[in-house]
Write an enzyme that holds these catalytic residues in place. Structure first.
Site, PDB file in Angstrom:
ATOM      1  N   ARG A 141      -5.928  -7.874 -10.804  1.00  0.00           N
ATOM      2  CA  ARG A 141      -6.320  -9.183 -10.905  1.00  0.00           C
ATOM      3  C   ARG A 141      -7.713  -8.373 -11.250  1.00  0.00           C
ATOM      4  O   ARG A 141      -9.047  -7.800 -11.806  1.00  0.00           O
ATOM      5  CB  ARG A 141      -6.991 -10.101  -9.716  1.00  0.00           C
ATOM      6  CG  ARG A 141      -7.692  -9.314  -8.998  1.00  0.00           C
ATOM      7  CD  ARG A 141      -7.563 -10.193  -7.205  1.00  0.00           C
ATOM      8  NE  ARG A 141      -7.823  -9.810  -6.300  1.00  0.00           N
ATOM      9  CZ  ARG A 141      -9.129  -9.021  -5.776  1.00  0.00           C
ATOM     10  NH1 ARG A 141      -9.797  -8.356  -6.631  1.00  0.00           N
ATOM     11  NH2 ARG A 141      -9.403  -7.900  -4.658  1.00  0.00           N
ATOM     12  N   LYS A 157       0.607  -1.720   0.120  1.00  0.00           N
ATOM     13  CA  LYS A 157      -0.396  -0.249  -0.085  1.00  0.00           C
ATOM     14  C   LYS A 157       1.036   1.258  -0.096  1.00  0.00           C
ATOM     15  O   LYS A 157       0.375   2.178  -0.223  1.00  0.00           O
ATOM     16  CB  LYS A 157      -1.102  -0.254   1.442  1.00  0.00           C
ATOM     17  CG  LYS A 157      -2.045  -0.837   0.904  1.00  0.00           C
ATOM     18  CD  LYS A 157      -2.980  -0.627   2.229  1.00  0.00           C
ATOM     19  CE  LYS A 157      -4.215  -1.435   2.365  1.00  0.00           C
ATOM     20  NZ  LYS A 157      -4.894  -1.811   1.268  1.00  0.00           N
ATOM     21  N   GLU A 182      -3.651   7.037   7.139  1.00  0.00           N
ATOM     22  CA  GLU A 182      -4.705   7.899   6.669  1.00  0.00           C
ATOM     23  C   GLU A 182      -5.654   8.337   7.049  1.00  0.00           C
ATOM     24  O   GLU A 182      -5.925   8.722   8.079  1.00  0.00           O
ATOM     25  CB  GLU A 182      -5.510   6.634   5.103  1.00  0.00           C
ATOM     26  CG  GLU A 182      -4.482   6.150   4.697  1.00  0.00           C
ATOM     27  CD  GLU A 182      -5.500   5.397   3.384  1.00  0.00           C
ATOM     28  OE1 GLU A 182      -6.394   5.816   3.769  1.00  0.00           O
ATOM     29  OE2 GLU A 182      -4.571   5.181   2.284  1.00  0.00           O
TER      30      GLU A 182
HETATM   31  P1  ADP Z   1      -8.197  -3.587   1.966  1.00  0.00           P
HETATM   32  O1  ADP Z   1      -7.358  -3.547   1.121  1.00  0.00           O
HETATM   33  O2  ADP Z   1      -8.033  -4.299   3.627  1.00  0.00           O
HETATM   34  O3  ADP Z   1      -9.640  -3.492   1.309  1.00  0.00           O
HETATM   35  P2  ADP Z   1      -8.648  -0.493   1.103  1.00  0.00           P
HETATM   36  O4  ADP Z   1      -7.497   0.276   1.419  1.00  0.00           O
HETATM   37  O5  ADP Z   1      -8.570  -1.566  -0.059  1.00  0.00           O
HETATM   38  O6  ADP Z   1      -8.639  -1.664   2.364  1.00  0.00           O
HETATM   39  O7  ADP Z   1     -10.118  -0.249   2.133  1.00  0.00           O
HETATM   40  C1  ADP Z   1     -11.126  -1.350   2.595  1.00  0.00           C
HETATM   41  C2  ADP Z   1     -12.191  -0.196   2.430  1.00  0.00           C
HETATM   42  O8  ADP Z   1     -12.320   0.308   3.801  1.00  0.00           O
HETATM   43  C3  ADP Z   1     -12.968   1.623   1.575  1.00  0.00           C
HETATM   44  O9  ADP Z   1     -13.483   0.000   1.141  1.00  0.00           O
HETATM   45  C4  ADP Z   1     -13.999   1.877   2.693  1.00  0.00           C
HETATM   46  O10 ADP Z   1     -14.436   1.808   2.905  1.00  0.00           O
HETATM   47  C5  ADP Z   1     -12.480   2.368   3.720  1.00  0.00           C
HETATM   48  N1  ADP Z   1     -11.368   2.844   3.739  1.00  0.00           N
HETATM   49  C6  ADP Z   1     -10.274   2.712   3.505  1.00  0.00           C
HETATM   50  N2  ADP Z   1      -9.976   3.733   3.339  1.00  0.00           N
HETATM   51  C7  ADP Z   1     -10.546   4.349   4.248  1.00  0.00           C
HETATM   52  C8  ADP Z   1     -10.566   6.245   4.921  1.00  0.00           C
HETATM   53  N3  ADP Z   1      -8.785   6.736   4.665  1.00  0.00           N
HETATM   54  N4  ADP Z   1     -11.684   6.477   5.346  1.00  0.00           N
HETATM   55  C9  ADP Z   1     -12.456   6.144   5.558  1.00  0.00           C
HETATM   56  N5  ADP Z   1     -13.051   5.170   5.679  1.00  0.00           N
HETATM   57  C10 ADP Z   1     -11.322   3.808   4.113  1.00  0.00           C
END
Ligand code: ADP
Length: 632
Positions: free
Chosen positions: A293, A117, A201
């Site tokens: 993917r 990430k 974040e």
């Molecule tokens: P993973 O790789 O574990 O799936 P992601 O980074 O894709 O994690 O985030 C998964 C979910 O978490 C997102 O779809 C959103 O719902 C929530 N999320 C991620 N980042 C944030 C953020 N900065 N603020 C609020 N919610 C977030």
């Protein structure tokens, strides 16, 4: 080159999905299966199948060496990793390439970059793609990270660098909680990913998850296939996805799609990819991650663009150009997908296991079912609990929601807990229908998805006088009943033909049981699915799952009676006793079928059979004499 034979290094619905396209293209398929999947649907569906190892994923679907050995033995040209398992592991892509085979997936460089990430965010920032404000660097010193968090401003989200599936994420609302949350995120991350590095974040308060499907070929062409809205989530995992994201303004959409294409070009990508963005309330969007993917939710994109993305993947892997250019990719109508999970929505969505005793998914025009399961399958603890998807297409979102509700309510799965009733409630809410769902709405309990006890009880008609007056059955006269749930407690009072009745409903765990000696009826106007003592009732568009009273014990001959009578009209399926048989309490005498249920009629005392009045396959009316016993 032309791909003629593919090994699918996966299982479940995605393996079936890939085989489907291969069939259409005349490509031979090779499935692999673990011990637990010996009888799985994807195994029967493929042209060839190889045993890969014990049930545990690391000894089967994650065993790279074994997969490569099977790929060589079965003489395939290419390997499709599906999603999950090894689909984003660069080591697997490398091993496939080393074996001289084609990996139907992203380039190794992209897998490596997007697997982190922090590296992903750094490369996106360099390419001018907006990222959520935060710290994405290598310094993991706790004090330093705490300072960074304060600088970002609370609430802050801690994410595992190697994260996925929502694991290792922690929301921190102020600086005093930070160190504890950091330690806990790191513990989770090391357990799940073997790496405890984190990024920070800014936590977006009302986030929407919008992602863009991108595709690139080896000739340098990059296109998008529009966006998907995946904001309906529980525990940071998607459960409902749709395309397009209908609340987006045209300007934001164009900007989002162009940004996704630019991001894809910036990393020299090839194949199917998804760029995930998070949107705040002002429609500012930020890059979250790229999935290198095919996604679970690729079906909604296929439906609105009328494409087959697995076919595109295969073409691109063969070195062919993309089947369409950007201008000729058009979006039509609206599509929604719901993911059916074996899990318990009333108990923190804990995965459920068990044997599927009965199931039905209705396929129809513009309703697509991607399912990996069939009757008698065991859903085990070993793999992801997602067991099927229902995908629906319609001209517009409103129609699409209506059709989805119908499709969901017409489907059933008995034998283990699923989220089907929960999904049906979500799509019935105003929030869903008016596009006011955020990724945290379900976790925060902001959506009114609870099933009121009153309504569940009202869906049931307690036919207390049925035996005495079958001709006057309440089944026909349901409308004269008034069932009043007095409160959320358990006593239901009702009036019938001027007389007051009371019925006790006991809540055992999260199931409602109707106690007492009465028979029950489901209102015929309500849709219902019955299986033994379980019922799904669809009442006013909402769906309830109930456990019905124990009919079996009531149906058998009373302890003092020398007769066994039919408790209701039905058909005799099996006669288990003959004249002169000595029977004991609890012995099964007859099996009959009534109201789609099987009733096992048992002896209620130790006695001897004097007469058997019926035979198998015979229809009987209520109260008809079935078996007579010797005088005691
Ligand atoms: P993973 O790789 O574990 O799936 P992601 O980074 O894709 O994690 O985030 C998964 C979910 O978490 C997102 O779809 C959103 O719902 C929530 N999320 C991620 N980042 C944030 C953020 N900065 N603020 C609020 N919610 C977030």
């Amino acid at each position: 080159m032309s791909i003629k034979k593919i090994l699918i290094a996966n299982r479940g619905e995605i393996a079936c999905r890939i085989i489907q396209t291969c069939r259409q293209l005349g490509i031979t398929t090779v499935a692999v299966y673990s011990q637990a999947d010996r009888y799985a649907r994807h195994v029967a569906f493929a042209d060839e199948a190889y045993y890969i190892g014990p049930s545990a994923p690391d000894q089967s679907y994650l065993n790279i060496e074994q997969l490569i050995a099977i790929a060589k033995e079965s003489k395939v040209d290419a390997v499709h990793p599906g999603y999950g398992f090894l689909s984003e592991r660069s080591a697997f892509a490398e091993a496939v390439a080393e074996a001289g085979l084609v990996f139907i997936g992203a380039p190794i460089s992209a897998l490596q970059l997007m697997g982190s990430k922090s590296a992903a965010k750094q490369s996106m920032e360099a390419a001018g793609v907006p990222c959520v404000p935060g710290y994405h660097g290598d310094n993991q010193d706790a004090e330093f990270l705490a300072e960074q968090a304060t600088a970002i401003g609370f609430p802050v989200l801690i994410k595992a660098v190697a994260g996925g599936g929502g694991k290792g994420m922690k929301i921190v609302s102020n600086d005093s909680e930070f160190i504890d949350a950091l330690n806990s995120a790191k513990r989770e991350a090391i357990k799940a990913f073997g790496d405890d590095a984190v990024i920070l974040e800014k936590y977006i308060e009302h986030p929407r998850h919008i992602e863009v499907q991108v595709f690139a070929d080896t000739q340098g062409n990059v296109v998008h296939l529009f966006e998907r809205d995946c904001s309906t989530q529980r525990r940071y995992q998607k459960i409902i996805e749709e395309a397009p994201a209908s609340y987006l303004t045209d300007d934001t959409r164009v900007e989002l799609l162009n940004t996704a294409v630019d991001a894809t070009k910036a990393i020299d990508y090839v194949g199917a990819g998804t760029i995930e963005f998070i949107l705040d309330e002002e429609d500012n969007f930020y890059f979250m991650e790229m999935n290198t993917r095919l996604q679970v939710e690729h079906r909604v994109t296929e439906m609105i663009t009328r494409t087959d993305l697995v076919e595109w993947q295969i073409r691109v892997a063969e070195g062919q150009p993309l089947p369409k250019n950007q201008m000729s990719i058009q979006a039509h109508g609206h599509a929604i997908e719901v993911r059916i999970y074996a899990e318990d929505p009333d108990n923190k969505f804990l995965p459920a296991t068990g044997v599927i005793q009965a199931l039905q998914f209705t396929e129809a025009e513009n309703i697509m079912i991607d399912s990996a399961v069939q009757q008698s399958d065991e859903v085990s603890i070993h793999y992801d609990p997602m067991i099927a998807k229902i995908v629906v297409w319609e001209r517009d979102r409103k129609r699409c929601i209506r059709k989805l509700k119908e499709a969901l309510n017409a489907s059933y799965l008995f034998g283990l807990k699923t989220n089907m009733a929960f999904l049906s409630s979500i799509v019935s809410t105003d929030a869903f229908q008016s596009n006011a769902i955020y990724t945290n709405s379900l976790d925060k309990g902001d959506l009114d998805v609870e099933v009121p006890l009153e309504a569940a009880v009202a869906a049931i008609y307690v036919d207390s006088l049925y035996q005495q007056a079958p001709a006057d059955s309440l089944w026909q006269q349901g409308d004269q009943w008034r069932l009043n749930a007095l409160d959320r407690s358990v006593t239901v009072a009702f009036e019938y033909q001027g007389e007051q009745h009371q019925q006790t409903v006991v809540k055992v765990g999260d199931e409602y049981r109707i106690n007492g000696t009465h028979y029950y009826r489901i209102h015929p106007k309500d849709n219902c699915h019955l299986f033994h003592k379980q019922a799904h009732v669809i009442h006013k568009g909402k769906r309830f799952e109930l456990l019905l009273p124990d009919v079996e014990s009531q149906s058998a001959a009373g302890a003092n009676s020398n007769q066994l009578n039919a408790p209701m009209p039905g058909r005799i399926i099996d006669v288990k006793v003959k004249i002169g048989d000595a029977v004991n309490v609890g012995d099964s005498l007859l099996v009959m079928e009534a109201m789609k249920m099987e009733l096992n009629l048992k002896a209620e005392k130790d006695t001897v059979v004097k007469l058997v009045e019926v035979c198998a396959d015979q229809q009987v009316v209520a109260d008809q004499l079935l078996v007579e016993f010797e005088e005691s």
